[in-house]
Design an enzyme around this catalytic site. Structure first.
Site, short mmCIF file in Angstrom:
data_model
loop_
_atom_site.label_atom_id
_atom_site.label_comp_id
_atom_site.label_asym_id
_atom_site.label_seq_id
_atom_site.Cartn_x
_atom_site.Cartn_y
_atom_site.Cartn_z
N ASN A 10 -26.51 35.76 127.23
CA ASN A 10 -26.11 34.97 128.39
C ASN A 10 -26.52 33.52 128.11
O ASN A 10 -27.70 33.20 128.18
CB ASN A 10 -26.80 35.51 129.65
CG ASN A 10 -26.54 34.65 130.87
OD1 ASN A 10 -25.72 33.73 130.84
ND2 ASN A 10 -27.26 34.95 131.95
N TRP A 11 -25.53 32.71 127.78
CA TRP A 11 -25.84 31.33 127.39
C TRP A 11 -26.17 30.45 128.60
O TRP A 11 -26.58 29.29 128.43
CB TRP A 11 -24.67 30.72 126.62
CG TRP A 11 -24.38 31.37 125.30
CD1 TRP A 11 -25.12 32.35 124.68
CD2 TRP A 11 -23.28 31.11 124.42
NE1 TRP A 11 -24.55 32.70 123.49
CE2 TRP A 11 -23.42 31.95 123.29
CE3 TRP A 11 -22.18 30.24 124.47
CZ2 TRP A 11 -22.50 31.95 122.24
CZ3 TRP A 11 -21.28 30.24 123.41
CH2 TRP A 11 -21.44 31.08 122.31
N LYS A 12 -25.95 30.96 129.80
CA LYS A 12 -26.20 30.17 131.02
C LYS A 12 -25.50 28.81 130.91
O LYS A 12 -24.46 28.72 130.27
CB LYS A 12 -27.71 30.06 131.29
CG LYS A 12 -28.37 31.46 131.28
CD LYS A 12 -29.76 31.49 131.82
CE LYS A 12 -30.31 32.93 131.75
NZ LYS A 12 -31.65 33.05 132.31
N HIS A 94 -26.43 38.07 138.89
CA HIS A 94 -27.59 37.55 138.16
C HIS A 94 -28.59 36.94 139.15
O HIS A 94 -28.19 36.34 140.15
CB HIS A 94 -27.14 36.49 137.14
CG HIS A 94 -28.22 36.14 136.18
ND1 HIS A 94 -29.25 35.28 136.51
CD2 HIS A 94 -28.46 36.55 134.91
CE1 HIS A 94 -30.07 35.19 135.47
NE2 HIS A 94 -29.62 35.94 134.49
N GLU A 96 -30.23 34.35 139.14
CA GLU A 96 -30.03 32.90 139.40
C GLU A 96 -28.90 32.70 140.40
O GLU A 96 -28.95 31.78 141.22
CB GLU A 96 -29.77 32.17 138.07
CG GLU A 96 -31.04 32.09 137.24
CD GLU A 96 -30.84 32.09 135.74
OE1 GLU A 96 -29.71 31.84 135.27
OE2 GLU A 96 -31.82 32.34 135.02
N GLU A 166 -33.05 43.19 135.22
CA GLU A 166 -33.69 41.93 134.85
C GLU A 166 -34.74 41.57 135.90
O GLU A 166 -34.41 40.96 136.92
CB GLU A 166 -32.66 40.80 134.78
CG GLU A 166 -31.58 41.02 133.75
CD GLU A 166 -30.97 39.68 133.28
OE1 GLU A 166 -31.07 39.41 132.09
OE2 GLU A 166 -30.45 38.92 134.11
N GLY A 172 -36.88 33.84 131.73
CA GLY A 172 -37.20 32.46 131.35
C GLY A 172 -38.68 32.12 131.41
O GLY A 172 -39.05 30.96 131.35
N SER A 211 -36.80 37.43 128.95
CA SER A 211 -37.62 36.99 127.83
C SER A 211 -37.56 37.91 126.61
O SER A 211 -38.57 38.09 125.93
CB SER A 211 -39.07 36.78 128.29
OG SER A 211 -39.13 35.75 129.26
N GLY A 232 -31.27 35.77 127.30
CA GLY A 232 -30.98 34.40 127.72
C GLY A 232 -31.32 33.43 126.60
O GLY A 232 -30.59 33.30 125.62
N GLY A 233 -32.44 32.74 126.73
CA GLY A 233 -32.84 31.68 125.81
C GLY A 233 -32.68 32.03 124.34
O GLY A 233 -32.14 31.23 123.55
P1 13P Z 1 -34.33 34.80 129.23
O1 13P Z 1 -34.05 35.72 128.06
O2 13P Z 1 -34.20 33.36 128.88
O3 13P Z 1 -35.60 35.18 129.93
O4 13P Z 1 -33.15 35.07 130.29
C1 13P Z 1 -32.83 36.37 130.65
C2 13P Z 1 -31.59 36.35 131.46
O5 13P Z 1 -31.58 35.86 132.57
C3 13P Z 1 -30.37 36.92 130.87
O6 13P Z 1 -29.37 37.05 131.82
#
Ligand code: 13P
Length: 249
Positions: A10-12, A94, A96, A166, A172, A211, A232-233
């Protein structure tokens, strides 16, 4: 029951035309994997990424979608638009989106329905906050988030879906759930679904997100109810993401 693993990035809200070319070029060096590898860029880059991955087995996902089919909804993107650009999965619910954009369980459920109706596959994200975990509400929260969707689309539709657990406190923060913590929740999610349908509960893939790094994914993937990861990251770094995919086998 053997469930194929999925490793999704997930590149956000990250990336540019240029950085995406080098990220995808990096990913194209990946050796064949038994897992399904998925990337979820922001909307403007779906077409570009779709072209770049066309000769590979990498699969495209979107990060959100409208619950409406079409019409006067300025700023929104429909499921059929996503289908036009080769999207298979759509992330929904998600944390967020829930926390920053006020997406309720009911709205998420209506988006799940729209995605299923269009023949795409929802990747439904659920999970508890730190305060909820500390007050013993982890499973209650996950069950509520799932039940709201079951109420709208029915349990059988979960065969056409992927769940991503999640925990909000792990997103994050660099603080991943341990493999055992993830397994505990994943098996409880499966047990909850089994109350409505044993066969659906066995088929549905449940990914862990929060993470995830190559240094932690191997232990997570060894857990019987962890069917992959939503990253994510670490998915913005081709080498790290490939290393995560490798640990999935
Ligand atoms: P991180 O891997 O950056 O913690 O993000 C997880 C995430 O929200 C994937 O959708």
């Amino acid at each position: 029951m053997i469930r194929q693993k999925i490793v999704a990035g997930n590149w956000k809200m990250n990336g540019s035309k240029e950085s995406i070319v080098s990220l995808i070029n990096g990913l194209l060096e990946m050796e064949d994997s038994n897992s399904e590898v998925v990337v979820a860029p922001s909307f403007p880059y779906l077409s570009q990424v779709n072209d770049l991955i066309s000769d590979s087995s990498i699969v495209l996902a979107a990060q959100n979608v409208s619950q409406e089919v079409k019409g006067a909804y300025t700023g929104e993107v429909s499921t059929s638009m996503l289908g036009d650009f080769g999207v298979k999965y759509v992330l929904l619910g998600h944390s967020e989106r829930r926390s920053l954009y006020g997406e309720t369980n009911e709205l998420v459920a209506s988006k799940v329905k729209a995605v299923l109706d269009s023949g795409l596959t929802p990747m439904l994200c659920i999970g508890e906050t730190l305060a909820e975990r500390e007050s013993g509400k982890t499973l209650g929260v996950c069950e509520q988030q799932l039940q709201a969707v079951i109420d709208v689309v029915g349990i059988v539709s979960f065969e056409q879906m992927v769940i991503a657990y999640e925990p909000v406190w792990a997103i994050g923060t660099g603080l991943s759930a341990s493999a055992e913590q993830a397994q505990e929740v994943h098996s409880s999610i499966r047990a909850f679904l089994a109350k409505s349908s044993e066969s659906v509960s066995q088929k549905v893939q449940i990914l862990y997100g929060g993470s995830v790094k190559a240094s932690t994914s191997s232990a997570l993937f060894q857990m019987p109810d962890v069917d992959g990861a939503l990253v994510g990251g670490a998915s913005l770094d081709a080498k790290e993401f490939i290393a995560i995919v490798k640990t999935a086998g």
